[in-house]
Design a protein around this motif. Sequence first.
Motif, PDB file in Angstrom:
ATOM      1  N   ASN A 240       0.813  -1.225   0.000  1.00  0.00           N
ATOM      2  CA  ASN A 240       0.000   0.000   0.000  1.00  0.00           C
ATOM      3  C   ASN A 240       0.846   1.275   0.000  1.00  0.00           C
ATOM      4  O   ASN A 240       0.493   2.265   0.626  1.00  0.00           O
ATOM      5  CB  ASN A 240      -0.964   0.031   1.196  1.00  0.00           C
ATOM      6  CG  ASN A 240      -2.174   0.905   0.923  1.00  0.00           C
ATOM      7  OD1 ASN A 240      -2.697   0.903  -0.192  1.00  0.00           O
ATOM      8  ND2 ASN A 240      -2.608   1.667   1.916  1.00  0.00           N
ATOM      9  N   LYS A 241       1.967   1.221  -0.724  1.00  0.00           N
ATOM     10  CA  LYS A 241       2.798   2.419  -0.855  1.00  0.00           C
ATOM     11  C   LYS A 241       2.455   2.967  -2.226  1.00  0.00           C
ATOM     12  O   LYS A 241       3.023   2.550  -3.229  1.00  0.00           O
ATOM     13  CB  LYS A 241       4.274   2.013  -0.782  1.00  0.00           C
ATOM     14  CG  LYS A 241       5.204   3.179  -0.608  1.00  0.00           C
ATOM     15  CD  LYS A 241       5.525   3.397   0.844  1.00  0.00           C
ATOM     16  CE  LYS A 241       6.008   4.816   1.053  1.00  0.00           C
ATOM     17  NZ  LYS A 241       6.299   5.129   2.436  1.00  0.00           N
ATOM     18  N   MET A 242       1.498   3.880  -2.276  1.00  0.00           N
ATOM     19  CA  MET A 242       0.952   4.264  -3.568  1.00  0.00           C
ATOM     20  C   MET A 242       1.888   5.219  -4.301  1.00  0.00           C
ATOM     21  O   MET A 242       1.691   6.426  -4.310  1.00  0.00           O
ATOM     22  CB  MET A 242      -0.427   4.857  -3.387  1.00  0.00           C
ATOM     23  CG  MET A 242      -1.388   3.834  -2.799  1.00  0.00           C
ATOM     24  SD  MET A 242      -3.078   4.277  -3.066  1.00  0.00           S
ATOM     25  CE  MET A 242      -3.537   4.805  -1.458  1.00  0.00           C
ATOM     26  N   VAL A 243       2.922   4.634  -4.899  1.00  0.00           N
ATOM     27  CA  VAL A 243       3.917   5.420  -5.625  1.00  0.00           C
ATOM     28  C   VAL A 243       4.216   4.666  -6.918  1.00  0.00           C
ATOM     29  O   VAL A 243       4.406   3.461  -6.892  1.00  0.00           O
ATOM     30  CB  VAL A 243       5.224   5.515  -4.809  1.00  0.00           C
ATOM     31  CG1 VAL A 243       6.319   6.163  -5.633  1.00  0.00           C
ATOM     32  CG2 VAL A 243       5.001   6.288  -3.534  1.00  0.00           C
ATOM     33  N   THR A 244       4.262   5.386  -8.034  1.00  0.00           N
ATOM     34  CA  THR A 244       4.643   4.720  -9.277  1.00  0.00           C
ATOM     35  C   THR A 244       6.111   5.013  -9.578  1.00  0.00           C
ATOM     36  O   THR A 244       6.695   5.933  -9.007  1.00  0.00           O
ATOM     37  CB  THR A 244       3.809   5.230 -10.471  1.00  0.00           C
ATOM     38  OG1 THR A 244       4.111   6.620 -10.662  1.00  0.00           O
ATOM     39  CG2 THR A 244       2.312   5.067 -10.219  1.00  0.00           C
ATOM     40  N   LYS A 245       6.649   4.216 -10.488  1.00  0.00           N
ATOM     41  CA  LYS A 245       8.032   4.415 -10.900  1.00  0.00           C
ATOM     42  C   LYS A 245       8.191   5.814 -11.497  1.00  0.00           C
ATOM     43  O   LYS A 245       9.177   6.505 -11.245  1.00  0.00           O
ATOM     44  CB  LYS A 245       8.394   3.353 -11.942  1.00  0.00           C
ATOM     45  CG  LYS A 245       9.845   3.336 -12.330  1.00  0.00           C
ATOM     46  CD  LYS A 245      10.107   2.120 -13.187  1.00  0.00           C
ATOM     47  CE  LYS A 245      11.549   2.084 -13.655  1.00  0.00           C
ATOM     48  NZ  LYS A 245      11.791   0.869 -14.450  1.00  0.00           N
ATOM     49  N   GLU A 246       7.160   6.241 -12.248  1.00  0.00           N
ATOM     50  CA  GLU A 246       7.211   7.578 -12.882  1.00  0.00           C
ATOM     51  C   GLU A 246       7.291   8.663 -11.812  1.00  0.00           C
ATOM     52  O   GLU A 246       8.054   9.614 -11.940  1.00  0.00           O
ATOM     53  CB  GLU A 246       5.980   7.817 -13.775  1.00  0.00           C
ATOM     54  CG  GLU A 246       5.927   6.959 -15.032  1.00  0.00           C
ATOM     55  CD  GLU A 246       5.744   5.467 -14.742  1.00  0.00           C
ATOM     56  OE1 GLU A 246       4.903   5.136 -13.865  1.00  0.00           O
ATOM     57  OE2 GLU A 246       6.452   4.652 -15.355  1.00  0.00           O
ATOM     58  N   ASP A 247       6.483   8.489 -10.738  1.00  0.00           N
ATOM     59  CA  ASP A 247       6.537   9.445  -9.614  1.00  0.00           C
ATOM     60  C   ASP A 247       7.971   9.589  -9.130  1.00  0.00           C
ATOM     61  O   ASP A 247       8.476  10.690  -8.924  1.00  0.00           O
ATOM     62  CB  ASP A 247       5.703   8.945  -8.413  1.00  0.00           C
ATOM     63  CG  ASP A 247       4.216   9.038  -8.656  1.00  0.00           C
ATOM     64  OD1 ASP A 247       3.814   9.874  -9.484  1.00  0.00           O
ATOM     65  OD2 ASP A 247       3.467   8.279  -8.014  1.00  0.00           O
ATOM     66  N   LEU A 248       8.598   8.440  -8.913  1.00  0.00           N
ATOM     67  CA  LEU A 248       9.939   8.462  -8.331  1.00  0.00           C
ATOM     68  C   LEU A 248      10.931   9.143  -9.273  1.00  0.00           C
ATOM     69  O   LEU A 248      11.678  10.019  -8.856  1.00  0.00           O
ATOM     70  CB  LEU A 248      10.418   7.040  -8.015  1.00  0.00           C
ATOM     71  CG  LEU A 248      11.833   7.031  -7.444  1.00  0.00           C
ATOM     72  CD1 LEU A 248      11.853   7.514  -6.004  1.00  0.00           C
ATOM     73  CD2 LEU A 248      12.485   5.673  -7.544  1.00  0.00           C
ATOM     74  N   ILE A 249      10.912   8.732 -10.537  1.00  0.00           N
ATOM     75  CA  ILE A 249      11.864   9.312 -11.484  1.00  0.00           C
ATOM     76  C   ILE A 249      11.647  10.820 -11.584  1.00  0.00           C
ATOM     77  O   ILE A 249      12.594  11.607 -11.504  1.00  0.00           O
ATOM     78  CB  ILE A 249      11.735   8.657 -12.893  1.00  0.00           C
ATOM     79  CG1 ILE A 249      11.924   7.139 -12.797  1.00  0.00           C
ATOM     80  CG2 ILE A 249      12.734   9.269 -13.869  1.00  0.00           C
ATOM     81  CD1 ILE A 249      13.240   6.691 -12.215  1.00  0.00           C
ATOM     82  N   ARG A 250      10.382  11.224 -11.687  1.00  0.00           N
ATOM     83  CA  ARG A 250      10.075  12.650 -11.798  1.00  0.00           C
ATOM     84  C   ARG A 250      10.605  13.404 -10.568  1.00  0.00           C
ATOM     85  O   ARG A 250      11.193  14.466 -10.665  1.00  0.00           O
ATOM     86  CB  ARG A 250       8.561  12.838 -11.919  1.00  0.00           C
ATOM     87  CG  ARG A 250       8.184  14.188 -12.542  1.00  0.00           C
ATOM     88  CD  ARG A 250       6.696  14.331 -12.848  1.00  0.00           C
ATOM     89  NE  ARG A 250       5.860  13.605 -11.907  1.00  0.00           N
ATOM     90  CZ  ARG A 250       5.035  12.612 -12.250  1.00  0.00           C
ATOM     91  NH1 ARG A 250       4.927  12.229 -13.495  1.00  0.00           N
ATOM     92  NH2 ARG A 250       4.304  12.003 -11.329  1.00  0.00           N
ATOM     93  N   THR A 251      10.396  12.808  -9.413  1.00  0.00           N
ATOM     94  CA  THR A 251      10.796  13.471  -8.168  1.00  0.00           C
ATOM     95  C   THR A 251      12.309  13.636  -8.071  1.00  0.00           C
ATOM     96  O   THR A 251      12.801  14.732  -7.807  1.00  0.00           O
ATOM     97  CB  THR A 251      10.293  12.656  -6.955  1.00  0.00           C
ATOM     98  OG1 THR A 251       8.898  12.456  -7.097  1.00  0.00           O
ATOM     99  CG2 THR A 251      10.567  13.399  -5.666  1.00  0.00           C
ATOM    100  N   VAL A 252      13.043  12.543  -8.322  1.00  0.00           N
ATOM    101  CA  VAL A 252      14.499  12.670  -8.166  1.00  0.00           C
ATOM    102  C   VAL A 252      15.108  13.521  -9.275  1.00  0.00           C
ATOM    103  O   VAL A 252      16.068  14.248  -9.046  1.00  0.00           O
ATOM    104  CB  VAL A 252      15.211  11.296  -8.066  1.00  0.00           C
ATOM    105  CG1 VAL A 252      14.799  10.590  -6.795  1.00  0.00           C
ATOM    106  CG2 VAL A 252      14.941  10.459  -9.265  1.00  0.00           C
ATOM    107  N   VAL A 253      14.503  13.473 -10.463  1.00  0.00           N
ATOM    108  CA  VAL A 253      15.008  14.317 -11.550  1.00  0.00           C
ATOM    109  C   VAL A 253      14.841  15.788 -11.173  1.00  0.00           C
ATOM    110  O   VAL A 253      15.743  16.612 -11.382  1.00  0.00           O
ATOM    111  CB  VAL A 253      14.287  13.989 -12.881  1.00  0.00           C
ATOM    112  CG1 VAL A 253      14.446  15.117 -13.887  1.00  0.00           C
ATOM    113  CG2 VAL A 253      14.833  12.690 -13.445  1.00  0.00           C
ATOM    114  N   THR A 254      13.690  16.109 -10.571  1.00  0.00           N
ATOM    115  CA  THR A 254      13.481  17.477 -10.084  1.00  0.00           C
ATOM    116  C   THR A 254      14.573  17.847  -9.084  1.00  0.00           C
ATOM    117  O   THR A 254      15.120  18.954  -9.124  1.00  0.00           O
ATOM    118  CB  THR A 254      12.096  17.601  -9.402  1.00  0.00           C
ATOM    119  OG1 THR A 254      11.116  17.037 -10.258  1.00  0.00           O
ATOM    120  CG2 THR A 254      11.757  19.058  -9.130  1.00  0.00           C
TER     121      THR A 254
END
Lengths: 647, 244
Positions: free
Chosen positions: A388-402
């Motif tokens: 129930n960790k509602m995070v997608t791979k895209e979320d993560l990549i977008r976040t760290v790229v920011t």
Amino acid sequence: MSVSSVFPQLEQLLPRVSKPIQYVGGELGAVVKDWDATVVRWALMYPDAYEVGLPNQGVQILYEVLNEQPDVLAERTYAVWPDLEALMKENGVPQFTVDAHRPVKAFDVFGISFATELGYTNLLSALDLAGIPLNSADRTEEHPVVLAGGHASFNPEPIADFIDAAVLGDGEEAVLEITGIIREWKAEGCPGGRDELLLRLARTESIYVPRFYDVDYLPDGRIQRVVPNRPDVPFRVAKRTTMDLDAWPYPKKPLVPLAETVHERYAVEIFRGCTRGCRFCQAGMITRPVRERSITTVGQMVQQGLEFSGFNEVGLLSLSSADHSEIGDMCSGLAEQYADTNVSLSLPSTRVDAFNIDLAQELSRNGRRTGLTFAPEGGSERIRKVINKMVTKEDLIRTVVTAYSNGWRQVKLYFMCGLPSETDEDVLEIADMAHEVIRAGREAAGTKDIRCTVSIGGFVPKPHTPFQWAKMDTPEVIDGRLKMLKQAINSDRSLGRAIGFRYHDGEPSLIEGLLSRGDRRVGQVIRRVWEKGGRFDGWSEHFSYARWIEACAEVLPDFGVDLDWYTTREREELEVLPWDHLDSGLDKDWLWQDWQDSMSEFEQDDCRWTPCFDCGVCPSMDTEIQIGPTGKKLLPLTPVNNLRVPA
Amino acid sequence: MQRIRLRYAKRGPLRFTSHRDFARAFERALRRAAVPIAYSQGFTPHPKISYASAAPTGVGSEAEYLEIGLQAPVDPEQLRVALDAALSPGLDILEAVIAADGSLADRIDASQWRIELPEVETKTAQDAVAAFLESAEVLVERMTKQGRRSFDARVAVARCTVTEEADLPSGAMGVPCAIIDLVVRQVTPAVRPDDVLSGLRVVAGLEPPVPPRVTRLAQGTLTAQGVIVDPLDVDREAAGIGGR
């Protein structure tokens, strides 16, 4: 009768031990009271080394709450390192408090806060050094009431023989209520002795006294039932919940150590509780509902806390700090207030969400930048649904790229290994994720000079979570997966160079699993390990897996169970769990349903923004969600232009 | 930039504060007292604080020195009171004077130490000290950053005498307690009081039954007459403050 300081005897030993300053006290914020001017006296312990224990918020809050009462005295004690323990034994120096160096045995209450089960052996060392019988049954009126608190006390069964009582949940009101009961009992002349005092505590229905409950077992080793063995002792003991955190703005005077400690910052809890619903997270399950501190109280606490302590770092603590309803204004307001100072502001425990980068940017306006840490917890989309960790791979990549494109050069990523239903594939996807992070990060930052650190923790099923029924993987399986992951990360030389890899191997996690879901029979194992020299089990240099395995083999067969039975065995729906009589407010049927949902990869929303899904806590505990926004803003501080000279 | 020199003490139980512990506590005290401390330029600014040689952990001192640089001038006595209040009792700021020309380090070449030896008879200590002083060289060993080193502890000792006192500050009543008054020159590698104690063990087999209690009484320039001149004397004269 007054109690004298053991410092003169201790002082002779200090030149012979490492880091003697940790035993000396004298911190700013420490309180030393006249023994005879008080009625109820508490010794509070964090059962780990001073450097870890001193910054603990829970102990600091209770220390202050208790010492604000005129007729109450609270002092602190920590686990002493083995070098001093040996010398204390040799020279007859008892476990002492650091405030006034009084022997722990002289206090009315000896309260120990267990953040983790790995402190259990240190409890036995402290009792032994204090001259308090290890078993509750052998104590008399001359001994303190040994009281457990902290998250681990939601299943204190493994230490049931060694403690007299346990408090579940928030401590602020509990310690005052317990103080009142002891005050009254003493004023009456201690009628009925220790037994009567414990009975009065048990009758509150929110203090658990293990001796008043009998545990019966089935022939196959499972628990048949847990029942009170005394009239007017409740069948179930309920947790405490402190409502309205603005009414409890602690710590007001944080302890400022002379010794080096793991955190040197003013930490303010911006909210308590979390309903994100991560299924592995005991803290989120047992601290519901969410109760926020308002932006104005936080601002005032930070100002006073910094002024008092002289710290130059502030931590805005909670289980998921970016979820505070006023977090944006809070961060920009504090950044504004401290823009021209060297104070660094940090926001630990943030979710994978680009919004957090904005917050971190805001907080680092004065150039004091703290590291960024994100916890996707699972490597694959599938396993993240399971937990129930509602995070997608895209979320993560977008976040760290920011983050990388905003000038951060380093991010940390946290994952778990050994989660329910996990396969090799789920773990290997962590490597793909890390590779992608570096690839995208290099592109965004326009430089190859970026890094990410992957940290892997071992999953431990905890009581009062949907995973309380889950089986653990063996250390062999865990270590095998970690090895594969390491190879996969380094399979690409160029990307692998930029990725740091840190992990905990499977053995300590398995023992933590034994202790976290253990029952009263596990107490014998703990005692055996301690007798064999087990100390500081949370420290890899002191932890010995072999010692635990040996003790399990010596103790558990007599009960017809073994280490695997406690750890790698999946529980059935109808099995009585050792902590079923301890009420965290969560409905057991809801927990079971959430466990089923996890296995069908069904996600559960957060009740702060969606309708209540009946986890059971609010109605059974008579609590409610307390969140803002209040609509208030932080005002700028008036700069200090003069020396603070005391009047 | 105003420069101020401070003399401070590490007393009682807080003698177990290490130099790094003190440095952290002092930086926090500057913030608690709202001292307008100056910072170094650069990527990570550091507060302008420089320390003269620090007494070892576990050794008390009445004479530790440091210098700070300030962004705005303050009254030294107000600064002393504010900083002293901002530190734990036992870490005590004793004096503050505006720095004159010259560096603090150049005015320190020796230290005076007081070593209390509880449960050691005065006569025993006297014999050991006599044997030590008669030796041309006393080799002792100590762990240094470069590993175990052997060096001469005798060469740096300018004075070493044994005194008797009726009542002791450390409260060891009813037991004998020899007191050594020791003056050591600053040399490399540094010779510390515990090295001299090692030397007494080497030459005369002196083994104190309980840990000795050591305090630094003074630091400064050693004159030909064997007196240690306080390094702040020059600053006091320049500031027009009479001697102590």
